[in-house]
Scaffold this motif. Structure first.
Motif, mmCIF file in Angstrom:
data_model
loop_
_atom_site.group_PDB
_atom_site.id
_atom_site.type_symbol
_atom_site.label_atom_id
_atom_site.label_comp_id
_atom_site.label_asym_id
_atom_site.label_seq_id
_atom_site.Cartn_x
_atom_site.Cartn_y
_atom_site.Cartn_z
ATOM 1 N N GLY A 299 0.783 -1.225 0.000
ATOM 2 C CA GLY A 299 0.000 0.000 0.000
ATOM 3 C C GLY A 299 0.816 1.277 0.000
ATOM 4 N N PHE A 300 2.068 1.171 -0.471
ATOM 5 C CA PHE A 300 2.915 2.354 -0.589
ATOM 6 C C PHE A 300 3.115 2.715 -2.056
ATOM 7 N N LYS A 301 3.518 3.958 -2.282
ATOM 8 C CA LYS A 301 4.005 4.369 -3.591
ATOM 9 C C LYS A 301 5.455 4.824 -3.414
ATOM 10 N N VAL A 302 6.270 4.549 -4.413
ATOM 11 C CA VAL A 302 7.692 4.877 -4.354
ATOM 12 C C VAL A 302 7.962 6.004 -5.331
ATOM 13 N N GLU A 303 8.449 7.138 -4.827
ATOM 14 C CA GLU A 303 8.641 8.333 -5.652
ATOM 15 C C GLU A 303 10.014 8.931 -5.403
ATOM 16 N N PRO A 304 10.870 9.011 -6.419
ATOM 17 C CA PRO A 304 12.161 9.687 -6.251
ATOM 18 C C PRO A 304 11.963 11.156 -5.901
#
Length: 581
Positions: A299-304
């Motif tokens: 349930g996470f999003k990974v964003e640089p």
């Protein structure tokens, strides 16, 4: 204004005009924030907040300190990247307008109709209080660089309660003045903090109070704020709890009532906290990107989080053994041609970096970047690098280029000099070790011997200072602060501290009179051509070894957390966070 060489402020001029930011991933414990009334934010590793006063001193230049202080006391002019592009974020500023005189020798600033948390109006007197504190104590202010603010601010004139004029010693580029100097000002509650003291007495009083971390939540001094949050608790171990300021009347009201800022000691501890659900907004290292799917499944999003920064390796031009070689432009060109930035960014940094070819950040589009820098004047080519050396009197002997014709090698380069150089690099980072090894291998193909010595980053910083050739400390040749060690600029990326002769952070004593003039022009000319000329000149003259610029961090955010942009100046803005899911 002078930067500091630790994991410090990233682009917040309240402390410095730019700074070396040593990022790290971290770890601590926290409970799950299942309620949308709360958010748990992971602070970087081992950089616990330790200063509340919104005026920085050299011992307290931690980027977390400034982000927290700006949340409590709103800047006069918030010039940052929090809106998705670098510029003046008026919603997060006390000022609403800044009109420069036709000759650019003064500015008249208008304050919004704003109030302190105790109901008193924010007035020009509160700005004058900050101004007088800095003028009287400039040598103790971390943002001070001789000749710059406050030296170049010759007068402060109060027009009325919400208007004042600052006069300069000469004409300046308004964009530079706004982005790099005026944004250092924070209106302070003079009615609550001055107490009849003069500027020097008030400085001592406030700094003494700020040393008592355990009193941040209870001392009435810190309860008169102007920002969207106030302090609920502040642990000496680093955990900070912020609560929404119900009296806030600015443009960035808190969306989430309670913000928990959690300290961590290791990357593994922080990742474990993410996996357990006790962190809502955290991060992973570039080497952990192969685990991205496991986080998205939870349930996470990974964003640089891209940074407004440059990464480089300084030469020591005063080193007695190799300084004369480093001073030869062809030698620096040969080194730069031997650096395969594209491979370093893609392979070593796992695609979380962009190549950098000069003094202007290249992770974001900007009008400051010159075509010369953008197009890479020294593309990777060992053959070109080797040809540059052989055409200047070097021959390869035993795999190492050696000066055989000193007349061609250049002034001060003796016959028999071997092209051997050593870097003192950060220890303890596999990514940094891999980058140094890759550079070592590539330079060897040119015939340049590159040896690597490692030490903890604080030792790298202390052992590679500005120096003269006769000093014993001047034996260092190259330094590297690690793949997480980058120079973060204020919004206007001038190079006066870094590359101007005598600049406070000109670590390797680079000096070029023509470049000095270009640097000065960037602060005074209102044309973008001035900074593009500076960009082109340093992309070609190579004052340092240019290296890829990594992302500030790889953020991991719970789904539903959004409504904001990650500030490329590497500050965090809790009032902009919101639960939208």
């Amino acid at each position: 204004m002078p930067p500091a060489r630790t994991r410090l402020l990233a682009g917040a001029a309240a402390l410095s005009a730019g700074t070396l930011l040593l990022t790290a991933c971290s770890g601590s414990s926290g409970t799950s924030s299942s309620s949308h009334d709360t958010i748990n934010y992971a602070l970087p590793a081992n950089f616990t907040p330790n200063w509340i006063l919104p005026i920085g001193t050299a011992a307290h230049l931690n980027t977390n300190n400034i982000s927290i202080a700006n949340t409590l006391w709103e800047p006069l002019i918030a010039y940052d990247g929090s809106t998705g592009k670098i510029g003046w974020n008026k919603a997060g500023s006390v000022a609403t307008d800044a009109k420069f005189a036709a000759d650019n020798k003064s500015v008249t600033i208008t304050l919004g109709d704003r109030h302190w948390s105790d109901g008193k109006p924010i007035t020009s007197a509160d700005v004058k209080f900050w101004f007088d504190l800095i003028k009287a104590n400039k040598s103790e202010w971390a943002g001070y660089n001789p000749g710059k603010a406050p030296d170049n601010w010759t007068s402060f004139k109060t027009v009325d309660a919400r208007h004042f004029t600052i006069t300069f010693d000469k004409a300046y580029n308004p964009q530079w003045m706004l982005a790099n100097e005026l944004n250092s000002i924070t209106p302070l509650p003079q009615h609550a903090w001055a107490g009849g003291r003069d500027a020097k007495q008030a400085w001592t009083f406030l700094n003494d109070a700020a040393k008592n971390i355990s009193g941040y939540a209870s001392n009435p001094l810190w309860k008169t704020t102007s920002g969207p949050y106030s302090v609920k608790s502040f642990s000496t171990a680093g955990k900070v709890v912020l609560t929404a300021n119900k009296k806030y009347d600015g443009g960035e009201k808190a969306n989430i009532p309670t913000v928990n800022l959690l300290p961590f000691t290791t990357a593994d501890a922080e990742k474990n906290a993410l996996r357990s659900g006790s962190v809502d907004y955290g991060y992973i290292e570039a080497t952990d990107l192969d685990q991205k799917d496991s986080f998205t499944a939870q349930g996470f999003k990974v964003e640089p989080w891209s940074g407004w920064a440059i990464t480089y390796m300084p030469y020591n031009f005063n080193n007695p053994a190799m300084g004369a070689v480093f001073k030869q432009l062809y030698a620096r060109q040969a080194i730069q041609h031997s650096i395969d930035q594209a491979s370093l960014a893609k392979v070593v940094l796992n695609g979380t970096a962009v190549p950098g070819y000069g003094p202007i950040p290249q992770g974001q589009a900007s009008d400051f970047l010159s075509p010369v820098q953008k197009d890479n004047p020294y593309p990777f080519s060992n053959d070109t690098a080797k040809s540059l050396l052989t055409s200047h009197g070097w021959t390869e002997q035993g795999g190492v280029m050696t000066c055989s014709e000193p007349a061609k090698c250049g002034e001060g380069v003796a016959k028999g000099t071997k092209f051997e150089m050593q870097v003192l690099s950060q220890s303890g980072s596999a990514v940094t070790d891999n980058m140094m090894s890759a550079i070592q291998s590539s330079l060897a193909k040119t015939g340049i011997k590159f040896s690597i010595k490692t030490a903890p980053v604080n030792s790298v910083l202390s052992q590679t200072p500005q120096c003269t050739s006769g000093q014993s400390i001047c034996k260092w040749q190259l330094s590297f602060f690690g793949t997480a060690g980058s120079w973060y600029f204020n919004a206007f990326p001038t190079g006066d501290s870094l590359f101007q002769t005598g600049g406070g952070s000109n670590f390797g004593n680079y000096s070029n009179p023509a470049v000095d003039k270009l640097v000065s022009a960037t602060t005074t000319s209102s044309s973008n051509q001035a900074i593009q000329d500076y960009s082109a000149a340093l992309a070609k003259d190579l004052p340092v070894i240019w290296l890829p610029e990594p992302d500030y961090q790889i953020s991991v955010l719970k789904n539903g957390l959004g409504g904001f942009s990650q500030d490329s100046l590497a500050n965090f803005h809790p009032a902009q966070w919101k639960w939208i899911g």
